[in-house]
Scaffold this active site. Structure first.
Site, PDB file in Angstrom:
ATOM      1  N   LYS A   1       0.863  -1.288  -0.201  1.00 46.48           N
ATOM      2  CA  LYS A   1       0.114   0.069  -0.036  1.00 46.48           C
ATOM      3  C   LYS A   1       0.690   1.426   0.132  1.00 46.48           C
ATOM      4  O   LYS A   1       0.439   2.468  -0.339  1.00 46.48           O
ATOM      5  CB  LYS A   1      -0.840  -0.158   1.074  1.00 46.48           C
ATOM      6  CG  LYS A   1      -0.180   0.081   2.659  1.00 46.48           C
ATOM      7  CD  LYS A   1      -1.479  -0.130   3.830  1.00 46.48           C
ATOM      8  CE  LYS A   1      -0.905  -0.489   4.804  1.00 46.48           C
ATOM      9  NZ  LYS A   1      -0.332   0.248   5.882  1.00 46.48           N
TER      10      LYS A   1
ATOM     11  N   ALA B   1      -4.246  -4.635   0.297  1.00 46.10           N
ATOM     12  CA  ALA B   1      -4.944  -6.249   0.119  1.00 46.10           C
ATOM     13  C   ALA B   1      -5.557  -6.390   1.408  1.00 46.10           C
ATOM     14  O   ALA B   1      -5.310  -6.252   2.695  1.00 46.10           O
ATOM     15  CB  ALA B   1      -3.439  -7.024   0.048  1.00 46.10           C
TER      16      ALA B   1
ATOM     17  N   GLY C   1      11.102   5.696  26.642  1.00 41.99           N
ATOM     18  CA  GLY C   1      11.545   4.164  25.932  1.00 41.99           C
ATOM     19  C   GLY C   1      13.009   4.304  25.432  1.00 41.99           C
ATOM     20  O   GLY C   1      13.452   4.985  24.789  1.00 41.99           O
TER      21      GLY C   1
ATOM     22  N   GLU D   1      12.763   5.964  30.859  1.00 43.71           N
ATOM     23  CA  GLU D   1      12.566   4.652  30.670  1.00 43.71           C
ATOM     24  C   GLU D   1      11.692   3.885  31.860  1.00 43.71           C
ATOM     25  O   GLU D   1      12.216   4.141  33.004  1.00 43.71           O
ATOM     26  CB  GLU D   1      14.057   3.628  30.224  1.00 43.71           C
ATOM     27  CG  GLU D   1      14.173   2.243  30.614  1.00 43.71           C
ATOM     28  CD  GLU D   1      13.054   1.351  29.575  1.00 43.71           C
ATOM     29  OE1 GLU D   1      13.031   1.896  28.412  1.00 43.71           O
ATOM     30  OE2 GLU D   1      12.272   0.650  30.092  1.00 43.71           O
TER      31      GLU D   1
ATOM     32  N   GLY E   1       8.063   0.553  21.334  1.00 44.13           N
ATOM     33  CA  GLY E   1       7.998  -0.910  20.777  1.00 44.13           C
ATOM     34  C   GLY E   1       7.096  -0.611  19.529  1.00 44.13           C
ATOM     35  O   GLY E   1       6.464   0.331  19.384  1.00 44.13           O
TER      36      GLY E   1
ATOM     37  N   HIS F   1      46.135  -8.734  10.006  1.00 45.50           N
ATOM     38  CA  HIS F   1      46.681  -7.584  10.961  1.00 45.50           C
ATOM     39  C   HIS F   1      46.932  -6.217  10.176  1.00 45.50           C
ATOM     40  O   HIS F   1      47.420  -6.264   9.071  1.00 45.50           O
ATOM     41  CB  HIS F   1      48.016  -8.063  11.696  1.00 45.50           C
ATOM     42  CG  HIS F   1      48.460  -7.169  12.492  1.00 45.50           C
ATOM     43  ND1 HIS F   1      48.102  -6.826  13.686  1.00 45.50           N
ATOM     44  CD2 HIS F   1      49.816  -6.186  12.015  1.00 45.50           C
ATOM     45  CE1 HIS F   1      48.914  -5.728  14.286  1.00 45.50           C
ATOM     46  NE2 HIS F   1      49.990  -5.470  13.614  1.00 45.50           N
TER      47      HIS F   1
HETATM   48  P1  NAI Z   1      11.822  -1.894  22.264  1.00 46.14           P
HETATM   49  O1  NAI Z   1      11.112  -2.882  22.710  1.00 46.14           O
HETATM   50  O2  NAI Z   1      13.157  -2.431  21.944  1.00 46.14           O
HETATM   51  O3  NAI Z   1      12.121  -0.765  23.367  1.00 46.14           O
HETATM   52  C1  NAI Z   1      11.095  -0.053  23.926  1.00 46.14           C
HETATM   53  C2  NAI Z   1      11.300   0.329  25.564  1.00 46.14           C
HETATM   54  O4  NAI Z   1      10.401   1.215  26.003  1.00 46.14           O
HETATM   55  C3  NAI Z   1      11.564  -0.590  26.386  1.00 46.14           C
HETATM   56  O5  NAI Z   1      12.985  -0.520  27.191  1.00 46.14           O
HETATM   57  C4  NAI Z   1      10.383  -0.581  27.567  1.00 46.14           C
HETATM   58  O6  NAI Z   1      10.774  -0.831  28.829  1.00 46.14           O
HETATM   59  C5  NAI Z   1      10.425   0.749  27.280  1.00 46.14           C
HETATM   60  N1  NAI Z   1       8.836   1.247  27.658  1.00 46.14           N
HETATM   61  C6  NAI Z   1       7.735   0.779  27.233  1.00 46.14           C
HETATM   62  N2  NAI Z   1       6.394   1.421  27.798  1.00 46.14           N
HETATM   63  C7  NAI Z   1       7.105   2.602  28.388  1.00 46.14           C
HETATM   64  C8  NAI Z   1       6.546   3.640  29.153  1.00 46.14           C
HETATM   65  N3  NAI Z   1       5.112   3.808  29.098  1.00 46.14           N
HETATM   66  N4  NAI Z   1       7.246   4.631  29.666  1.00 46.14           N
HETATM   67  C9  NAI Z   1       8.609   4.327  29.468  1.00 46.14           C
HETATM   68  N5  NAI Z   1       9.318   3.351  28.847  1.00 46.14           N
HETATM   69  C10 NAI Z   1       8.607   2.459  28.314  1.00 46.14           C
HETATM   70  O7  NAI Z   1      11.232  -0.965  21.096  1.00 46.14           O
HETATM   71  P2  NAI Z   1      11.765  -0.093  20.062  1.00 46.14           P
HETATM   72  O8  NAI Z   1      13.017   0.467  20.622  1.00 46.14           O
HETATM   73  O9  NAI Z   1      10.519   0.747  19.926  1.00 46.14           O
HETATM   74  O10 NAI Z   1      12.097  -0.840  19.048  1.00 46.14           O
HETATM   75  C11 NAI Z   1      11.152  -1.877  18.191  1.00 46.14           C
HETATM   76  C12 NAI Z   1      11.663  -2.853  17.669  1.00 46.14           C
HETATM   77  O11 NAI Z   1      12.484  -2.510  16.607  1.00 46.14           O
HETATM   78  C13 NAI Z   1      12.727  -3.832  18.572  1.00 46.14           C
HETATM   79  O12 NAI Z   1      12.188  -5.242  18.482  1.00 46.14           O
HETATM   80  C14 NAI Z   1      13.816  -3.739  17.758  1.00 46.14           C
HETATM   81  O13 NAI Z   1      14.663  -4.963  17.764  1.00 46.14           O
HETATM   82  C15 NAI Z   1      13.720  -3.165  16.264  1.00 46.14           C
HETATM   83  N6  NAI Z   1      14.614  -2.141  15.992  1.00 46.14           N
HETATM   84  C16 NAI Z   1      16.073  -2.712  15.684  1.00 46.14           C
HETATM   85  C17 NAI Z   1      17.171  -1.982  15.234  1.00 46.14           C
HETATM   86  C18 NAI Z   1      18.365  -2.373  14.931  1.00 46.14           C
HETATM   87  O14 NAI Z   1      18.371  -3.795  14.866  1.00 46.14           O
HETATM   88  N7  NAI Z   1      19.450  -1.716  14.932  1.00 46.14           N
HETATM   89  C19 NAI Z   1      16.840  -0.500  15.255  1.00 46.14           C
HETATM   90  C20 NAI Z   1      15.594  -0.045  15.551  1.00 46.14           C
HETATM   91  C21 NAI Z   1      14.558  -0.884  15.860  1.00 46.14           C
END
Ligand code: NAI
Length: 467
Positions: free
Chosen positions: A37, A116, A181, A204, A271, A444
């Site tokens: 989309k 879709a 977060g 956090e 998240g 190296h």
């Molecule tokens: P996340 O699940 O990694 O982190 C969210 C954080 O927010 C957690 O530490 C949680 O405790 C906190 N949180 C939740 N509710 C809250 C509240 N009400 N007040 C304060 N803190 C709160 O989610 P995120 O950072 O949004 O990433 C999402 C997904 O995207 C992840 O699964 C990550 O693996 C993926 N990602 C991967 C990247 C990479 O591989 N470099 C880059 C960006 C995202």
């Protein structure tokens, strides 16, 4: 107008799950329709991995210019132009998406721009600009990804409350920002904006930042966060956000006390949730997991014969490279080759400064699973290359079984962690022993020698550090 089409495989969603599945299936001789989309490339290419890393690259150049004197290079009046950084990032994403469209065309994949929706287990309708197309495919792969999770009280329309996608098109550099977060998205953006000179406050909910990685890694990052204008408050429960027109206010509870912070903008980074809404899944027998992800087995099959789901929409691991691998597994299963997903050695890189990369099991997981382990740390200071890079503060941690000495997991803290995690992932996946690593010659002077050094360290033979 309603058109009807038949095809071997219909793929819904053209991100790194969907487009990889499309090209791979076409290469294997299948007739493929790929529908999205929005723009080809999904979150990763358009508003995720690629644009954020393009911005990080720009910020690194900014930092290097400011700190050139360390290497004898003097640069005066260094400034960062956010609009130009964003334009450069947009050029990169545009050229990548155009490249993918070109590849899809060359492989004769039919690309449809539209929404879709399942009509039944066998039929999908695609709502395009030119009318509705009804498709009856032999197989379907759902690869619709995930979307930002919002705080229940952040539903108001405000230009000051942003998600990670909106932050990537910011026009003006904020002086102060609040990030809710301290997960991967929160911390990557904290470093981008903090190093550009913005005053960043991170709130956090949990007792520490980056709760999915081991404590020694997240702890080590705190020192660098401070240097990058980032102030972090953990165990902070955000209770409200108020747009005051010329600024935004966030209220939170810390140690039973209500506090308020104000800033120019706030980023919600709590998240991402699977994109299953409006797909018409209620018209199918497809089942969801309690976390909202589509339920699949290790061959990526849903409950319905012929329908597969891959990537973030399954909510197994939200990483682009996992989605791409699941794409190969799903297509191979359609072709009659069963090689189920193996989640034992999945690398993940957090592009903070310094970077953090992990693969295999973490200590947290091993403790939870009751598996005995030992750890061995190799300091970056043992590497000449690390010193050349001013990167001597990092480490590699090897996690291994105390009896079999099998490598179970590894993590890297430091610049270029992204490159070191690949050989470590191979070592875990292909069960390389420490003797086998010792018996391999590493070039190296490179940081990769630290892997060799670490293997020798576990064997009690480290040369360049007292391990
Ligand atoms: P996340 O699940 O990694 O982190 C969210 C954080 O927010 C957690 O530490 C949680 O405790 C906190 N949180 C939740 N509710 C809250 C509240 N009400 N007040 C304060 N803190 C709160 O989610 P995120 O950072 O949004 O990433 C999402 C997904 O995207 C992840 O699964 C990550 O693996 C993926 N990602 C991967 C990247 C990479 O591989 N470099 C880059 C960006 C995202």
């Amino acid at each position: 107008m309603q058109e009807s089409k038949k095809t071997d495989i219909l793929i819904i969603g053209a991100g790194p799950g969907g487009y990889v599945a499309a090209i791979y299936a076409a290469k294997k001789g299948k007739k493929v329709i790929l529908v999205d989309k929005a723009r080809v490339g999904g979150t990763c290419l358009n508003v995720g991995c690629i644009p954020t890393k393009a911005m990080i690259q720009a910020v690194n150049h900014f930092y290097d210019a400011q700190h050139g004197h360390t290497y004898g290079i003097q640069v005066d009046h260094v400034t960062a132009d956010l609009e130009a950084i964003i334009r450069h990032k947009d050029d990169i994403t545009r050229s990548l998406t155009e490249g993918i469209i070109h590849l899809l065309e060359k492989h004769q994949v039919t690309l449809l721009n539209g929404k879709a929706r399942f009509v039944s287990d066998k039929v999908v309708q695609v709502d395009t600009e030119d009318g509705i197309i009804q498709i009856e495919p032999e197989h379907i792969i759902i690869a619709t990804g995930a979307k930002t999770k919002h705080l229940p009280f952040a539903t108001q329309k405000s230009e000051r409350i942003l998600d990670s996608e909106q932050l990537l098109s910011l026009k003006k550099m904020p002086q102060k920002m609040i990030i809710i977060g301290a997960g991967i998205i929160g911390m990557e953006f904290a470093f981008i904006f903090g190093r550009l000179g913005c005053e960043v406050r991170v709130l956090e909910f949990l007792p520490r930042i980056l709760p999915t990685v081991d404590k020694d890694l997240s702890q080590r990052l705190l020192r660098f966060a401070k240097e990058a204008n980032i102030q972090i408050t953990t165990q902070a429960q955000v209770t409200g956000i108020q747009d005051r027109r010329d600024h935004i206010e966030v209220t939170y509870i810390e140690k039973e006390q209500e506090k308020t912070l104000s800033a120019d903008i706030v980023l919600e980074a709590i998240g991402r949730i699977p994109e299953t809404q409006d797909l018409g899944l209620e018209n199918t027998q497809i089942a969801l997991n309690p976390n909202g992800g589509i339920r699949v087995n290790h061959s990526m099959q849903t409950h319905v014969e012929g329908i597969y789901a891959i990537g973030d929409v399954t909510h197994i691991i939200q990483l682009a490279h996992v989605a791409s691998h699941q794409a190969l597994v799903a297509v191979d299963h359609i072709l009659g080759l069963d090689h189920p997903m193996d989640y034992e050695a999945i690398p993940s890189v957090i592009f903070t400064t310094p970077e953090i990369a992990v693969t295999g099991k973490t200590e947290i997981e091993l403790e939870r699973e009751g598996i005995a382990y030992h750890t061995h740390k190799v300091p970056f200071s043992a590497s000449g290359k690390a010193l050349i890079q001013n990167n001597q503060f990092g480490f590699i941690k090897l996690i291994y079984h105390p009896e079999t000495k099998a490598l179970l997991g590894a993590s890297v803290f430091g610049e270029d962690a992204q490159h070191l995690i690949a050989p470590l992932t191979m070592a875990i996946k292909h069960r390389l022993s420490f003797e086998a690593i010792k018996d391999t010659i590493f070039a190296h002077p490179t940081l990769s020698e630290l892997i060799h050094e670490g293997a020798m360290g576990v064997l009690g033979e480290a040369i360049h550090y007292l391990g």
